[in-house]
Design an enzyme around this catalytic site. Sequence first.
Site, mmCIF file in Angstrom:
data_model
loop_
_atom_site.group_PDB
_atom_site.id
_atom_site.type_symbol
_atom_site.label_atom_id
_atom_site.label_comp_id
_atom_site.label_asym_id
_atom_site.label_seq_id
_atom_site.Cartn_x
_atom_site.Cartn_y
_atom_site.Cartn_z
ATOM 1 N N LYS A 23 6.672 6.338 0.645
ATOM 2 C CA LYS A 23 5.476 7.130 0.963
ATOM 3 C C LYS A 23 5.096 6.999 2.440
ATOM 4 O O LYS A 23 4.830 7.988 3.107
ATOM 5 C CB LYS A 23 4.278 6.687 0.098
ATOM 6 N N ARG A 98 -5.158 5.565 -6.468
ATOM 7 C CA ARG A 98 -4.280 4.726 -7.291
ATOM 8 C C ARG A 98 -4.850 4.523 -8.691
ATOM 9 O O ARG A 98 -4.203 3.872 -9.509
ATOM 10 C CB ARG A 98 -4.107 3.359 -6.623
ATOM 11 N N ARG A 137 12.533 -4.398 3.786
ATOM 12 C CA ARG A 137 11.846 -3.577 4.792
ATOM 13 C C ARG A 137 11.031 -4.390 5.796
ATOM 14 O O ARG A 137 10.564 -5.483 5.508
ATOM 15 C CB ARG A 137 11.016 -2.482 4.136
ATOM 16 N N ARG A 171 5.773 -7.664 5.643
ATOM 17 C CA ARG A 171 4.515 -7.812 4.911
ATOM 18 C C ARG A 171 4.544 -9.015 3.983
ATOM 19 O O ARG A 171 5.545 -9.264 3.321
ATOM 20 C CB ARG A 171 4.243 -6.553 4.089
ATOM 21 N N ARG A 182 3.026 -5.444 -8.318
ATOM 22 C CA ARG A 182 2.642 -4.137 -7.768
ATOM 23 C C ARG A 182 3.230 -3.004 -8.605
ATOM 24 O O ARG A 182 2.584 -1.980 -8.808
ATOM 25 C CB ARG A 182 3.093 -4.042 -6.302
HETATM 26 P P1 AMP Z 1 0.403 -0.351 0.086
HETATM 27 O O1 AMP Z 1 0.500 -0.594 1.554
HETATM 28 O O2 AMP Z 1 -0.003 1.067 -0.236
HETATM 29 O O3 AMP Z 1 1.644 -0.783 -0.651
HETATM 30 O O4 AMP Z 1 -0.796 -1.260 -0.445
HETATM 31 C C1 AMP Z 1 -0.740 -2.677 -0.344
HETATM 32 C C2 AMP Z 1 -1.789 -3.298 -1.239
HETATM 33 O O5 AMP Z 1 -3.088 -2.842 -0.832
HETATM 34 C C3 AMP Z 1 -1.689 -2.916 -2.706
HETATM 35 O O6 AMP Z 1 -0.763 -3.724 -3.414
HETATM 36 C C4 AMP Z 1 -3.123 -3.122 -3.169
HETATM 37 O O7 AMP Z 1 -3.413 -4.507 -3.328
HETATM 38 C C5 AMP Z 1 -3.934 -2.641 -1.972
HETATM 39 N N1 AMP Z 1 -4.237 -1.198 -2.048
HETATM 40 C C6 AMP Z 1 -3.782 -0.219 -1.219
HETATM 41 N N2 AMP Z 1 -4.267 0.985 -1.569
HETATM 42 C C7 AMP Z 1 -5.042 0.765 -2.664
HETATM 43 C C8 AMP Z 1 -5.813 1.603 -3.524
HETATM 44 N N3 AMP Z 1 -5.872 2.942 -3.337
HETATM 45 N N4 AMP Z 1 -6.494 1.021 -4.552
HETATM 46 C C9 AMP Z 1 -6.447 -0.307 -4.759
HETATM 47 N N5 AMP Z 1 -5.730 -1.156 -4.011
HETATM 48 C C10 AMP Z 1 -5.030 -0.638 -2.963
#
Ligand code: AMP
Length: 228
Positions: A23, A98, A137, A171, A182
């Site tokens: 994404k 989400r 990554r 990360r 996740r």
């Molecule tokens: P991402 O970078 O999108 O993979 O997000 C990393 C982490 O941020 C996720 O595993 C969640 O803990 C938190 N997170 C990101 N976006 C959301 C969202 N829309 N709702 C809840 N938690 C989020």
Amino acid sequence: MDGSRTPETPPVLILLGPPGAGKGTQARMLEEQFGLVQLSTGDLLRAAVASGSEAGKAAKAVMEAGDLVSDDIVIAILRDRLAAPDCAKGVILDGFPRTTAQAEALDAMLGETGQNVNSTILLEVDDVKMVVRIAGRFTCGACGEGYHDDFKKPKVADTCDCCGARQMTRRADDNAKTVMSRLDAYHEQTAPLIAYYDAKGVLRRVDAMREIATIKDAIGALTQSVMA
Ligand code: AMP
């Protein structure tokens, strides 16, 4: 609602899919190609954690465990960002919504300005392969460009192709254990959004197990139809 828009309203696209589906990579390319603004709640939350804000303090442990941050926090962060002037160009939401509550809050927010979700592009991938993909990554700490040990190496080792910085970062939540949490969170709380957007007639599916450039072309064509 069928996702149609008038030329005066900024386009709103969502990239939906499990962690590691690409994404972020695709959102950055759409940003470049169409002048849209990438809104990644993951990036906004990581910035909040780094700044030590109240929201960041509340989110830190939850993110490290691979769980979802509370709807209230995420919706407030997204609402603030969406109100910034650059979002008038149109946005690509990456990692938001989400949960169904977030999707409903987004509809309400957009409704205030006569906008709606014009397209939700689902990146379809094989879960098991995602764990491998995520584990490889890394990102340029200076400009945010994403790389991968196997699929997208920088031309010169440890040096960003885009900005030349030598600040690659990985990360904290990109480890096998957290990735499994996740993925569970995705299936339990986010996957129901596929039916949510399908019912609105805005869901489009893309096979995201292919080459990055092929996926980019497929997503580009779908985006073009929204921009027109
Ligand atoms: P991402 O970078 O999108 O993979 O997000 C990393 C982490 O941020 C996720 O595993 C969640 O803990 C938190 N997170 C990101 N976006 C959301 C969202 N829309 N709702 C809840 N938690 C989020």
